[in-house]
Design a protein around this motif. Structure first.
Motif, PDB file in Angstrom:
ATOM      1  N   SER A 120       0.855  -1.177   0.000  1.00  0.00           N
ATOM      2  CA  SER A 120       0.000   0.000   0.000  1.00  0.00           C
ATOM      3  C   SER A 120       0.888   1.222   0.000  1.00  0.00           C
ATOM      4  O   SER A 120       1.763   1.368   0.863  1.00  0.00           O
ATOM      5  CB  SER A 120      -0.917   0.001   1.230  1.00  0.00           C
ATOM      6  N   GLU A 139      -0.084   4.174   0.657  1.00  0.00           N
ATOM      7  CA  GLU A 139      -0.465   4.946   1.838  1.00  0.00           C
ATOM      8  C   GLU A 139       0.269   4.443   3.082  1.00  0.00           C
ATOM      9  O   GLU A 139       0.789   5.234   3.873  1.00  0.00           O
ATOM     10  CB  GLU A 139      -1.976   4.865   2.065  1.00  0.00           C
ATOM     11  N   GLY A 188       3.945   5.227   2.896  1.00  0.00           N
ATOM     12  CA  GLY A 188       4.138   6.651   3.143  1.00  0.00           C
ATOM     13  C   GLY A 188       4.121   6.977   4.628  1.00  0.00           C
ATOM     14  O   GLY A 188       4.946   7.746   5.122  1.00  0.00           O
ATOM     15  N   GLN A 193       2.325  10.249  -0.521  1.00  0.00           N
ATOM     16  CA  GLN A 193       1.526   9.867   0.641  1.00  0.00           C
ATOM     17  C   GLN A 193       2.179  10.332   1.940  1.00  0.00           C
ATOM     18  O   GLN A 193       1.492  10.803   2.854  1.00  0.00           O
ATOM     19  CB  GLN A 193       1.328   8.357   0.655  1.00  0.00           C
ATOM     20  N   GLN A 248       0.251  12.958   4.409  1.00  0.00           N
ATOM     21  CA  GLN A 248      -0.137  12.505   5.740  1.00  0.00           C
ATOM     22  C   GLN A 248       0.632  13.218   6.852  1.00  0.00           C
ATOM     23  O   GLN A 248       0.083  13.447   7.928  1.00  0.00           O
ATOM     24  CB  GLN A 248       0.100  10.995   5.864  1.00  0.00           C
ATOM     25  N   TYR A 290      -6.814   3.909  -8.413  1.00  0.00           N
ATOM     26  CA  TYR A 290      -6.557   4.932  -7.396  1.00  0.00           C
ATOM     27  C   TYR A 290      -6.558   6.319  -8.024  1.00  0.00           C
ATOM     28  O   TYR A 290      -6.300   6.484  -9.213  1.00  0.00           O
ATOM     29  CB  TYR A 290      -5.218   4.690  -6.686  1.00  0.00           C
ATOM     30  N   PHE A 304      -5.244   9.974  -6.246  1.00  0.00           N
ATOM     31  CA  PHE A 304      -4.758  10.634  -5.048  1.00  0.00           C
ATOM     32  C   PHE A 304      -4.908  12.156  -5.106  1.00  0.00           C
ATOM     33  O   PHE A 304      -4.117  12.895  -4.513  1.00  0.00           O
ATOM     34  CB  PHE A 304      -3.288  10.272  -4.810  1.00  0.00           C
ATOM     35  N   ALA A 315      -4.903  13.705  -1.789  1.00  0.00           N
ATOM     36  CA  ALA A 315      -3.573  13.808  -1.185  1.00  0.00           C
ATOM     37  C   ALA A 315      -2.815  14.988  -1.764  1.00  0.00           C
ATOM     38  O   ALA A 315      -2.129  15.725  -1.040  1.00  0.00           O
ATOM     39  CB  ALA A 315      -2.797  12.514  -1.414  1.00  0.00           C
TER      40      ALA A 315
END
Length: 313
Positions: free
Chosen positions: A108, A110, A113, A142, A146, A219, A221, A224
């Motif tokens: 993943s 995510e 990240g 990511q 985040q 996906y 993003f 993001a």
């Protein structure tokens, strides 16, 4: 699966390497290309159930360097000397790649990240610059979305923000990747470099399965991208596997390319876009042009000449 489809699938997943010669043979020294200087520090950090390998080289402001799919930090060997002349480079082998074991967790971007932000903290850095290539670019995106407080400046090289950013013919090739390809890949640079450093070479088919699972997922993003607060630079080859329209859309989402910058650069966005000439997706990470392109941005400087100052002189 036909030999033709299998061959093109191998090429598609090899987003981190120059294609192998037609009659590639494993050299006596199977290790990846030597990097100029030995790491000043190396080891492992366990995060999220994955025991990540890292290396630190050079002195200066810290730069987290993230490789592409089926690669490792070693793939940056051609440009590492130039980077370490100016930066303390923290290279990490991503989950299942290089010296980092695959573990049991699904792939993943995510999750990886989030792991990178924790690794940076574990290594004692409050904030770093980040350069991620291809899959590493997705991980870098990511991480920055985040944990924006951990990333001072971000360079995303040869990575789309959505699956539809790839040329349409690449997508079925990527989705065809699986462990069934492992035997046919034994003479490719992907497997040769993996075999040289991997803790368990028998995991290679499982790595291909994990990569295939990752690439079969859809996906986007965009959310993001919208959360990126730091200066961002996008870098692509002019013959990349990413559609030019997608590259422009990516830059637009960052606020770039929407109007003229102005005589005094008064409308200049904080983010940057670089299209490097004569480069494909499979070469951009090792190009001599990459370092002088990204370093001024990472240093918060501009090499742009000023006509008014020139006339005054």
């Amino acid at each position: 699966m036909s030999i033709r489809i299998l061959a093109t699938a191998i090429a598609a997943v090899a987003a981190s390497f120059v294609p192998a010669p037609a009659e590639a043979q494993e050299p006596k020294a199977a290790a990846p290309q030597a990097i100029a200087a030995e790491p000043s520090k190396k080891g492992y950090v366990e995060v999220g159930g994955i025991n990540y390998y890292y290396e630190i080289r050079g002195e200066g402001e810290p730069l987290l360097l993230l490789h592409g799919g089926l690669g490792s930090v070693d793939m940056f060997a051609p440009i590492m000397p130039a980077l370490t002349q100016h930066r303390r480079v923290v290279g990490v082998d991503l989950q299942g790649h290089g010296r980092t074991s695959l573990g049991k967790r699904p792939f993943s971007l995510e999750a990886m990240g989030a792991d990178m932000a924790k690794i940076v903290s574990e290594l004692g850095y409050g904030q770093v610059d980040v350069l991620g290539y291809s899959m590493g670019g997705g991980v870098a995106l990511q991480m920055a979305a985040q944990s924006p407080e951990k990333v001072r400046r971000l360079v995303i090289a040869s990575a789309p923000f959505a699956k539809n950013g790839f040329f349409p013919e690449m997508i079925p090739q990527q989705e065809a990747v699986s462990g069934a390809m492992a035997e046919m890949m034994k003479d490719t640079p992907m497997f040769i470099s993996y075999k040289a450093v991997a803790p368990d070479v028998s995991e290679f088919p499982r790595l291909l399965d994990a990569m295939g699972d990752l690439m079969r997922r859809d996906y986007d993003f965009s959310d993001a991208v919208a959360r990126l607060t730091m200066p961002v630079m996008l870098v692509f080859g002019d013959s990349d596997m990413i559609r030019p329209e997608h590259i422009v859309e990516f830059y637009h989402k960052l606020g770039g390319g929407l109007k003229d910058a102005g005589w005094m650069r008064e409308n200049m966005p904080k983010n940057r876009l670089a299209i490097l000439p004569d480069l494909t997706h499979y070469e951009a990470f090792a190009s001599p042009a990459l370092v002088p392109t990204v370093l001024p941005f990472l240093d918060g400087k501009s090499n742009a000449p000023n006509w008014a100052e020139q006339v005054k002189k």
